[in-house]
Design a protein around this motif. Structure first.
Motif, PDB file in Angstrom:
ATOM      1  N   ARG A 120       0.827  -1.225   0.000  1.00 42.12           N
ATOM      2  CA  ARG A 120       0.000   0.000   0.000  1.00 42.12           C
ATOM      3  C   ARG A 120       0.855   1.266   0.000  1.00 42.12           C
ATOM      4  N   ASP A 122       2.842   2.146  -2.134  1.00 46.00           N
ATOM      5  CA  ASP A 122       2.890   2.656  -3.506  1.00 46.00           C
ATOM      6  C   ASP A 122       1.511   2.759  -4.142  1.00 46.00           C
ATOM      7  N   SER A 123       0.473   2.729  -3.312  1.00 47.11           N
ATOM      8  CA  SER A 123      -0.889   2.723  -3.849  1.00 47.11           C
ATOM      9  C   SER A 123      -1.330   4.113  -4.275  1.00 47.11           C
ATOM     10  N   PRO A 124      -2.273   4.198  -5.228  1.00 52.29           N
ATOM     11  CA  PRO A 124      -2.826   5.503  -5.598  1.00 52.29           C
ATOM     12  C   PRO A 124      -3.575   6.164  -4.449  1.00 52.29           C
ATOM     13  N   GLU A 125      -4.129   5.357  -3.554  1.00 51.37           N
ATOM     14  CA  GLU A 125      -4.845   5.927  -2.411  1.00 51.37           C
ATOM     15  C   GLU A 125      -3.902   6.670  -1.483  1.00 51.37           C
ATOM     16  N   ALA A 127      -1.041   8.008  -2.379  1.00 52.61           N
ATOM     17  CA  ALA A 127      -0.605   9.200  -3.109  1.00 52.61           C
ATOM     18  C   ALA A 127      -1.674  10.283  -3.047  1.00 52.61           C
ATOM     19  N   GLU A 128      -2.939   9.893  -3.121  1.00 55.30           N
ATOM     20  CA  GLU A 128      -4.029  10.865  -3.032  1.00 55.30           C
ATOM     21  C   GLU A 128      -4.078  11.494  -1.645  1.00 55.30           C
ATOM     22  N   PRO A 160       5.537   9.697  -2.445  1.00 49.93           N
ATOM     23  CA  PRO A 160       4.283  10.105  -1.806  1.00 49.93           C
ATOM     24  C   PRO A 160       4.186   9.727  -0.334  1.00 49.93           C
ATOM     25  N   HIS A 161       4.683   8.543   0.049  1.00 52.44           N
ATOM     26  CA  HIS A 161       4.554   8.156   1.456  1.00 52.44           C
ATOM     27  C   HIS A 161       5.408   9.047   2.355  1.00 52.44           C
TER      28      HIS A 161
END
Length: 299
Positions: A120, A122-125, A127-128, A160-161
């Motif tokens: 998770r 690297d998930s799009p969620e 990043a959002e 993102p994380h």
């Protein structure tokens, strides 16, 4: 009286309860820095003693300020005993300079997040969530807020994380700086701020002892608060003491609301939804203590 001076009214369209909920969700994402084994490994590699968390806690949290002395860290951290700060800060920058500490904390949180979040990370969620939290963090006015300003001045990492962690850090330090202002307005000095918080059951006295105050200093603070009618002889808050602490928390929420005004209500709702899984992952890791001096879940 305006809503910025008191009361529990909506600030800039953001409900105080929402402001506090966002803090509850983001605080663990930041605070795991001070407990994750991966971060302790990075601290040990720099040369810090990791048999307990304090030798690395102080440089990791203070590094954005630069190679500051113990007096300035005591001022910014507020509720820690000056002796405790001096014990860990006086030699901190001879172990590693602030720029090395900043790099190590990012490496540590990168490893810790990957261990807790797995795929998770690297998930799009995620990043959002990071993008929304970053928008709020970048909107924070850091005037009069030294720790928030120092963290906001750092370059944003690419991943993102790590952006999520940095945003959580800026926002929690922004709130923390505001909380100190609320304590000052309430007339609570560093030791009194802890004694009065323990008096309403925010955490045990033993937990607050981790801030380094002596028994004599704690007793003196209790006597000062008792003279003001804020606590009873046994250290329990009076009605006036509870009311004062309630005003401090309300004021803190109000002072923390401004960054969230940069997001539409639907964006805030979405961020709360997105953060849930990561909040659960951090709490489920078992790394964070069940009781903290922040009073999360009790105020």
């Amino acid at each position: 009286m305006s809503q910025h001076e008191g009361g529990a009214g909506v600030v800039g369209g953001v409900e105080p309860a929402r402001v506090r909920q966002l803090w509850h969700l983001l605080e663990p994402l930041h605070a795991v820095l001070y407990y994750a084994p991966e971060v302790f490994e990075e601290a040990a590699a720099l040369g810090y003693d990791t048999k307990e968390r304090w030798p690395s806690y102080f440089p990791f949290r203070a590094a954005p300020l630069g190679a500051v002395d113990a007096g300035r860290v005591t001022s910014a951290f507020y509720s820690f005993s000056p002796r405790m700060v001096a014990e860990h800060v006086d030699a901190a920058w001879s172990v590693a300079p602030p720029e090395a500490v900043l790099a190590a904390r990012l490496r540590g949180i990168d490893r810790a997040y990957r261990a807790m979040f797995g795929d998770r990370v690297d998930s799009p969620e995620l990043a959002e969530a990071a993008a929304l939290a970053r928008r709020a963090a970048e909107a924070a006015n850091t005037a009069g807020r030294p720790l928030a300003a120092a963290n906001a001045a750092l370059e944003w990492p690419d991943a993102p994380h790590l952006q999520l962690w940095q945003a959580a850090t800026i926002l929690r330090e922004h709130r923390g700086d505001g909380h100190l202002a609320a304590l000052l307005v309430a007339g609570l000095d560093p030791a009194e701020s802890l004694v009065s918080f323990a008096a309403i059951g925010a955490a045990s006295v033993e937990r607050f002892e981790s801030r380094g105050w002596s028994e004599a200093e704690w007793t003196a603070a209790r006597e000062r608060l008792a003279a003001r009618g804020l606590i009873d002889a046994d250290g329990t808050a009076t009605e006036a003491g509870r009311a004062l602490r309630h005003r401090v928390e309300e004021h803190t929420d109000q002072l923390a609301a401004a960054p969230w005004q940069s997001l539409a209500p639907a964006d805030i709702d979405r961020l709360v939804e997105l953060l849930g899984d990561y909040w659960v992952a951090v709490l489920s890791s078992g790394l964070l203590p069940s009781e903290t001096t922040l009073g999360i879940g009790k105020v």
